[in-house]
Motif scaffolding. Structure first.
Motif, PDB file in Angstrom:
ATOM      1  N   ASP A  57      -9.102 -10.868  -9.162  1.00 48.96           N
ATOM      2  CA  ASP A  57      -9.179 -12.110  -8.403  1.00 48.96           C
ATOM      3  C   ASP A  57      -9.724 -11.803  -7.016  1.00 48.96           C
ATOM      4  O   ASP A  57      -9.219 -10.911  -6.332  1.00 48.96           O
ATOM      5  CB  ASP A  57      -7.791 -12.743  -8.318  1.00 48.96           C
ATOM      6  N   ARG A  58     -10.762 -12.547  -6.640  1.00 50.56           N
ATOM      7  CA  ARG A  58     -11.462 -12.211  -5.409  1.00 50.56           C
ATOM      8  C   ARG A  58     -11.834 -13.457  -4.620  1.00 50.56           C
ATOM      9  O   ARG A  58     -11.842 -14.560  -5.146  1.00 50.56           O
ATOM     10  CB  ARG A  58     -12.726 -11.424  -5.724  1.00 50.56           C
ATOM     11  N   VAL A  88      -4.532 -15.057  -4.790  1.00 54.49           N
ATOM     12  CA  VAL A  88      -5.131 -14.385  -3.636  1.00 54.49           C
ATOM     13  C   VAL A  88      -5.330 -15.433  -2.543  1.00 54.49           C
ATOM     14  O   VAL A  88      -5.456 -16.622  -2.823  1.00 54.49           O
ATOM     15  CB  VAL A  88      -6.463 -13.689  -3.995  1.00 54.49           C
ATOM     16  N   PHE A 126     -18.032 -10.412   0.203  1.00 55.88           N
ATOM     17  CA  PHE A 126     -16.901 -10.285  -0.715  1.00 55.88           C
ATOM     18  C   PHE A 126     -15.791  -9.521  -0.003  1.00 55.88           C
ATOM     19  O   PHE A 126     -15.998  -8.398   0.460  1.00 55.88           O
ATOM     20  CB  PHE A 126     -17.315  -9.544  -1.985  1.00 55.88           C
ATOM     21  N   PRO A 136     -11.312  -6.215  -2.658  1.00 52.77           N
ATOM     22  CA  PRO A 136     -10.373  -6.682  -3.685  1.00 52.77           C
ATOM     23  C   PRO A 136      -9.028  -5.979  -3.596  1.00 52.77           C
ATOM     24  O   PRO A 136      -8.942  -4.810  -3.207  1.00 52.77           O
ATOM     25  CB  PRO A 136     -11.086  -6.352  -4.997  1.00 52.77           C
ATOM     26  N   LYS A 137      -7.995  -6.734  -3.946  1.00 52.45           N
ATOM     27  CA  LYS A 137      -6.634  -6.200  -3.974  1.00 52.45           C
ATOM     28  C   LYS A 137      -6.022  -6.518  -5.331  1.00 52.45           C
ATOM     29  O   LYS A 137      -6.335  -7.543  -5.932  1.00 52.45           O
ATOM     30  CB  LYS A 137      -5.803  -6.801  -2.844  1.00 52.45           C
ATOM     31  N   ARG A 149     -14.186  -1.878  -8.499  1.00 54.85           N
ATOM     32  CA  ARG A 149     -13.885  -2.174  -7.098  1.00 54.85           C
ATOM     33  C   ARG A 149     -15.131  -1.995  -6.238  1.00 54.85           C
ATOM     34  O   ARG A 149     -15.090  -2.156  -5.035  1.00 54.85           O
ATOM     35  CB  ARG A 149     -12.760  -1.285  -6.584  1.00 54.85           C
ATOM     36  N   ASP A 156     -10.913 -15.858 -10.491  1.00 56.03           N
ATOM     37  CA  ASP A 156     -10.830 -14.695 -11.372  1.00 56.03           C
ATOM     38  C   ASP A 156     -12.249 -14.277 -11.716  1.00 56.03           C
ATOM     39  O   ASP A 156     -12.926 -14.927 -12.492  1.00 56.03           O
ATOM     40  CB  ASP A 156     -10.043 -15.072 -12.635  1.00 56.03           C
ATOM     41  N   ALA A 193      -7.859  -5.572  -9.740  1.00 61.50           N
ATOM     42  CA  ALA A 193      -8.262  -6.480  -8.658  1.00 61.50           C
ATOM     43  C   ALA A 193      -9.303  -7.457  -9.201  1.00 61.50           C
ATOM     44  O   ALA A 193     -10.462  -7.436  -8.800  1.00 61.50           O
ATOM     45  CB  ALA A 193      -8.810  -5.677  -7.487  1.00 61.50           C
ATOM     46  N   SER A 220      -4.149  -7.867  -8.300  1.00 60.83           N
ATOM     47  CA  SER A 220      -3.482  -9.154  -8.535  1.00 60.83           C
ATOM     48  C   SER A 220      -3.187  -9.399 -10.018  1.00 60.83           C
ATOM     49  O   SER A 220      -2.612 -10.422 -10.368  1.00 60.83           O
ATOM     50  CB  SER A 220      -4.365 -10.287  -8.019  1.00 60.83           C
TER      51      SER A 220
END
Length: 112
Positions: free
Chosen positions: A75-76, A105, A58, A61-62, A45, A39, A73, A64
């Motif tokens: 959590d990466r 993720v 990286f 990001p999506k 973004r 997190d 987004a 979550s």
């Protein structure tokens, strides 16, 4: 060897930047490939974190968070140059939404 670092970055921008600087140093290891996941508490973004840790890639990001209706987004996953991402996403299948307020993720990575 692959070193996996789980992180939960701070809520303020300053705290996140300081934490990312420390994590970027840890990711520069010569003895192993490095994956950083968790997190990141970064609503942007954009490439804010990429500028702090240019040695990491990286993944895009999506959404979550929140688990019931993901909009953010936060959590990466990031990885070093020794790895290549084949696929990545958010695990949204039930019952993932009741385990946490964040959906997990995931990434399929390959050593290059």
């Amino acid at each position: 060897p692959v070193r996996v670092i789980g992180a939960h970055l701070g809520l303020t921008g300053r705290a996140r930047r300081e934490q990312m600087h420390a994590l970027a140093r840890a990711a520069q290891r010569e003895d192993s490939a490095v994956v950083l996941a968790g997190d990141f508490n970064e609503w942007s973004r954009g490439t804010v974190l990429q500028h702090i840790a240019p040695g990491l890639t990286f993944l895009p990001p999506k959404a979550s968070f929140p688990a019931l209706r993901p909009l953010g987004a936060l959590d990466r996953i990031a990885h070093c140059r020794r790895l290549k991402a084949l696929a990545h996403g958010v695990h949204g299948a039930r019952p993932a939404h009741i385990a946490s307020d964040h959906l997990p993720v995931w990434a399929d990575l390959r050593v290059v």
